[in-house]
Design a protein around this motif. Structure first.
Motif, PDB file in Angstrom:
ATOM      1  N   TYR A   6       0.836  -1.198   0.000  1.00 16.34           N
ATOM      2  CA  TYR A   6       0.000   0.000   0.000  1.00 16.34           C
ATOM      3  C   TYR A   6       0.875   1.254   0.000  1.00 16.34           C
ATOM      4  O   TYR A   6       0.588   2.217  -0.705  1.00 16.34           O
ATOM      5  CB  TYR A   6      -0.959  -0.014   1.197  1.00 16.34           C
ATOM      6  N   TYR A  13       1.064   6.896  -6.660  1.00 14.39           N
ATOM      7  CA  TYR A  13       0.054   7.953  -6.856  1.00 14.39           C
ATOM      8  C   TYR A  13       0.711   9.312  -6.783  1.00 14.39           C
ATOM      9  O   TYR A  13       0.397  10.214  -7.549  1.00 14.39           O
ATOM     10  CB  TYR A  13      -1.018   7.922  -5.753  1.00 14.39           C
ATOM     11  N   THR A  17       0.759  12.026  -9.662  1.00 17.05           N
ATOM     12  CA  THR A  17       0.185  13.359  -9.452  1.00 17.05           C
ATOM     13  C   THR A  17       1.216  14.430  -9.763  1.00 17.05           C
ATOM     14  O   THR A  17       0.903  15.441 -10.397  1.00 17.05           O
ATOM     15  CB  THR A  17      -0.323  13.496  -8.004  1.00 17.05           C
ATOM     16  N   ASN A  27      -5.029  22.008 -11.938  1.00 17.53           N
ATOM     17  CA  ASN A  27      -6.154  21.060 -11.900  1.00 17.53           C
ATOM     18  C   ASN A  27      -5.662  19.717 -12.418  1.00 17.53           C
ATOM     19  O   ASN A  27      -5.194  19.634 -13.552  1.00 17.53           O
ATOM     20  CB  ASN A  27      -7.297  21.527 -12.818  1.00 17.53           C
ATOM     21  N   LEU A  28      -5.791  18.689 -11.612  1.00 15.79           N
ATOM     22  CA  LEU A  28      -5.286  17.381 -12.046  1.00 15.79           C
ATOM     23  C   LEU A  28      -6.418  16.602 -12.705  1.00 15.79           C
ATOM     24  O   LEU A  28      -6.705  15.464 -12.345  1.00 15.79           O
ATOM     25  CB  LEU A  28      -4.722  16.624 -10.845  1.00 15.79           C
ATOM     26  N   GLY A  69     -10.136  13.052  -2.609  1.00 15.56           N
ATOM     27  CA  GLY A  69      -9.046  13.048  -3.595  1.00 15.56           C
ATOM     28  C   GLY A  69      -8.907  14.449  -4.157  1.00 15.56           C
ATOM     29  O   GLY A  69      -9.016  14.662  -5.363  1.00 15.56           O
ATOM     30  N   GLY A  71      -6.475  16.445  -4.641  1.00 13.95           N
ATOM     31  CA  GLY A  71      -5.303  16.889  -5.391  1.00 13.95           C
ATOM     32  C   GLY A  71      -4.674  18.084  -4.700  1.00 13.95           C
ATOM     33  O   GLY A  71      -4.599  18.151  -3.470  1.00 13.95           O
ATOM     34  N   PRO A  75      -9.637  22.852  -7.428  1.00 13.26           N
ATOM     35  CA  PRO A  75     -11.102  22.763  -7.577  1.00 13.26           C
ATOM     36  C   PRO A  75     -11.837  23.201  -6.303  1.00 13.26           C
ATOM     37  O   PRO A  75     -12.871  23.871  -6.381  1.00 13.26           O
ATOM     38  CB  PRO A  75     -11.346  21.275  -7.875  1.00 13.26           C
ATOM     39  N   MET A  90      -9.669  16.058   1.296  1.00 14.66           N
ATOM     40  CA  MET A  90      -8.742  15.014   1.741  1.00 14.66           C
ATOM     41  C   MET A  90      -8.102  14.344   0.531  1.00 14.66           C
ATOM     42  O   MET A  90      -8.668  14.316  -0.555  1.00 14.66           O
ATOM     43  CB  MET A  90      -9.474  13.988   2.627  1.00 14.66           C
ATOM     44  N   ASP A  91      -6.896  13.813   0.745  1.00 16.10           N
ATOM     45  CA  ASP A  91      -6.189  13.114  -0.330  1.00 16.10           C
ATOM     46  C   ASP A  91      -5.219  12.118   0.294  1.00 16.10           C
ATOM     47  O   ASP A  91      -4.728  12.300   1.409  1.00 16.10           O
ATOM     48  CB  ASP A  91      -5.422  14.108  -1.214  1.00 16.10           C
ATOM     49  N   GLY A  93      -2.303  11.333  -1.061  1.00 17.18           N
ATOM     50  CA  GLY A  93      -0.910  11.722  -1.324  1.00 17.18           C
ATOM     51  C   GLY A  93      -0.463  12.856  -0.409  1.00 17.18           C
ATOM     52  O   GLY A  93      -1.123  13.890  -0.344  1.00 17.18           O
ATOM     53  N   ASP A 119      -7.729   8.388   3.324  1.00 15.67           N
ATOM     54  CA  ASP A 119      -7.963   7.381   2.290  1.00 15.67           C
ATOM     55  C   ASP A 119      -9.470   7.272   2.041  1.00 15.67           C
ATOM     56  O   ASP A 119     -10.245   7.057   2.988  1.00 15.67           O
ATOM     57  CB  ASP A 119      -7.406   6.040   2.810  1.00 15.67           C
ATOM     58  N   ALA A 120      -9.860   7.380   0.785  1.00 15.08           N
ATOM     59  CA  ALA A 120     -11.285   7.264   0.434  1.00 15.08           C
ATOM     60  C   ALA A 120     -11.857   5.905   0.847  1.00 15.08           C
ATOM     61  O   ALA A 120     -13.074   5.751   0.967  1.00 15.08           O
ATOM     62  CB  ALA A 120     -11.456   7.457  -1.070  1.00 15.08           C
ATOM     63  N   ILE A 137     -13.372  14.041  -7.981  1.00 11.80           N
ATOM     64  CA  ILE A 137     -13.026  14.331  -9.380  1.00 11.80           C
ATOM     65  C   ILE A 137     -11.820  13.472  -9.764  1.00 11.80           C
ATOM     66  O   ILE A 137     -10.707  13.691  -9.274  1.00 11.80           O
ATOM     67  CB  ILE A 137     -12.707  15.823  -9.584  1.00 11.80           C
ATOM     68  N   SER A 139     -10.739  10.738  -8.786  1.00  9.03           N
ATOM     69  CA  SER A 139      -9.993   9.998  -7.756  1.00  9.03           C
ATOM     70  C   SER A 139     -10.442   8.539  -7.681  1.00  9.03           C
ATOM     71  O   SER A 139      -9.652   7.670  -7.292  1.00  9.03           O
ATOM     72  CB  SER A 139     -10.125  10.673  -6.386  1.00  9.03           C
ATOM     73  N   HIS A 142      -8.532   5.281  -8.998  1.00 11.25           N
ATOM     74  CA  HIS A 142      -7.317   4.802  -8.328  1.00 11.25           C
ATOM     75  C   HIS A 142      -7.588   3.983  -7.070  1.00 11.25           C
ATOM     76  O   HIS A 142      -6.664   3.397  -6.525  1.00 11.25           O
ATOM     77  CB  HIS A 142      -6.434   5.992  -7.951  1.00 11.25           C
TER      78      HIS A 142
HETATM   79  C1  LIG Z   1      -6.380  12.740 -11.027  1.00 10.63           C
HETATM   80  S1  LIG Z   1      -6.081  13.373  -9.434  1.00 10.63           S
HETATM   81  C2  LIG Z   1      -7.462  14.521  -9.231  1.00 10.63           C
HETATM   82  C3  LIG Z   1      -7.227  15.535  -8.141  1.00 10.63           C
HETATM   83  C4  LIG Z   1      -8.329  16.583  -7.956  1.00 10.63           C
HETATM   84  N1  LIG Z   1      -9.591  15.967  -7.669  1.00 10.63           N
HETATM   85  C5  LIG Z   1      -8.450  17.454  -9.192  1.00 10.63           C
HETATM   86  O1  LIG Z   1      -9.432  17.326  -9.915  1.00 10.63           O
HETATM   87  O2  LIG Z   1      -7.569  18.279  -9.403  1.00 10.63           O
HETATM   88  C6  LIG Z   1      -6.588  12.023  -8.395  1.00 10.63           C
HETATM   89  C7  LIG Z   1      -6.282  12.273  -6.933  1.00 10.63           C
HETATM   90  O3  LIG Z   1      -6.875  11.199  -6.183  1.00 10.63           O
HETATM   91  C8  LIG Z   1      -5.993  10.895  -5.129  1.00 10.63           C
HETATM   92  N2  LIG Z   1      -6.285   9.545  -4.621  1.00 10.63           N
HETATM   93  C9  LIG Z   1      -5.979   8.363  -5.195  1.00 10.63           C
HETATM   94  N3  LIG Z   1      -6.402   7.352  -4.428  1.00 10.63           N
HETATM   95  C10 LIG Z   1      -6.981   7.898  -3.333  1.00 10.63           C
HETATM   96  C11 LIG Z   1      -7.598   7.369  -2.145  1.00 10.63           C
HETATM   97  N4  LIG Z   1      -7.673   6.052  -1.948  1.00 10.63           N
HETATM   98  N5  LIG Z   1      -8.083   8.233  -1.236  1.00 10.63           N
HETATM   99  C12 LIG Z   1      -7.987   9.582  -1.422  1.00 10.63           C
HETATM  100  N6  LIG Z   1      -7.399  10.133  -2.505  1.00 10.63           N
HETATM  101  C13 LIG Z   1      -6.910   9.310  -3.446  1.00 10.63           C
HETATM  102  C14 LIG Z   1      -4.612  11.032  -5.738  1.00 10.63           C
HETATM  103  O4  LIG Z   1      -3.617  11.161  -4.750  1.00 10.63           O
HETATM  104  C15 LIG Z   1      -4.803  12.274  -6.601  1.00 10.63           C
HETATM  105  O5  LIG Z   1      -4.476  13.461  -5.900  1.00 10.63           O
END
Ligand SMILES: C[S@@+](CC[C@H](N)C(=O)[O-])C[C@H]1O[C@@H](n2cnc3c(N)ncnc32)[C@H](O)[C@@H]1O
Length: 278
Positions: A6, A13, A17, A27-28, A69, A71, A75, A90-91, A93, A119-120, A137, A139, A142
């Protein structure tokens, strides 16, 4: 999955990112183009997707929103500036969380946005039924178990509260060379995308009801993937220096993004769901 696996996943991740940030900006997520705005910048186009999602979230001043998630927080800042809500972001990373906290401070929005590492897959720290809305968005591609993460988000929503999430999808089943390409793409980008048709079931299994499901692939992919490929090619040296991505991988990632974006079999879903009132 072991704790070590993990940790390795989290590191991956973070690297992905960091790569997205070099290539896409703050914006990711993908950009949104209607047509006439064809030559607009990626930053404007990605903000335009955020604006579309804000309109779907349909929140009013003072309401509480969970950003799953988040980022680097752009947003969330846009949501607060346009709708005067309070956001708990929350995120997973640590890099993203640090950058989001710095952004919130720079914007002077500490009273409206809090950012936490989390963690989601485990939202136990958030009181049940306490949010008016949530968004995730890009997230959910992953997380190791999407259905579980959706149930966690559903628990945090009050009855009647909305969830908006976006995710790349497969529009039709693929076989042979195309299937192999997609499986390899998922490994490269540490993601997996569900069938568009499976989304209603996934939402309902989480105890939510579908409000609206849109497929907007043709509005997002062509120009986003062209920008991603250009970014990989033009930033190869920077990506090696700052993110540790070997230059021999950048061309491969550029080609993969272009192929993925041009496939008629792939799409981009915007899902709007709601926790039932009774
Ligand atoms: C593509 S980025 C989008 C970030 C943000 N939502 C945006 O639109 O700018 C996906 C994000 O989801 C996060 N992520 C991935 N798995 C996750 C989890 N299990 N819990 C929380 N965040 C997570 C990643 O670290 C990353 O920052």
């Amino acid at each position: 999955m072991t704790a070590q696996d993990y940790d390795a996943l989290i590191k991956q991740y973070e690297q992905l990112t960091d790569i997205s940030q070099v290539i896409l900006g703050d914006n990711l997520h993908v950009g949104y183009w209607e047509g006439a705005d064809g030559d607009d910048s990626m930053q404007n186009a990605t903000d335009r997707l955020t604006d579309l999602l804000i309109s779907k979230l349909d929140v009013t001043p003072g309401q509480r929103v969970l950003d799953v998630g988040c980022g680097t927080g752009r947003p969330a800042v846009r949501l607060v500036r346009t709708r005067q809500v309070r956001v708990e972001a929350m995120d997973l990373g640590k890099h993203q969380v640090e950058q989001a906290i710095a952004r919130v401070r720079e914007e002077g929005l500490e009273d409206s946005i809090t950012v936490r590492h989390g963690d989601a897959m485990d939202l136990e720290d958030y009181p049940g039924a306490s949010f008016d809305a949530a968004w995730a968005i890009e997230s959910l591609p992953h997380v190791p178990d999407r259905a579980h993460a959706l149930r966690e988000i559903a628990k945090a929503l009050r009855p009647g509260g909305r969830l908006v999430f976006t995710i790349c999808v497969e529009l039709v089943p693929t076989t042979g060379d195309k299937r192999a390409f997609l499986d390899n793409y998922y490994r490269t980008f540490n993601a997996s995308y569900p069938a568009f048709d499976s989304l209603p079931g996934l939402i309902e299994q989480a105890g939510l009801e579908v409000v609206e499901l849109l497929e907007i692939g043709r509005h997002v992919f062509d120009k986003t993937m062209a920008a991603v490929a250009k970014g990989f090619r033009e930033s190869a040296d920077e990506l090696e220096r700052s993110v540790g991505l070997p230059t021999e991988r950048t061309e491969l990632m550029a080609e993969s993004a272009l192929r993925f974006g041009s496939m008629a079999e792939t799409g981009y879903a915007v899902a709007v769901a709601r926790r039932p009132v009774a």
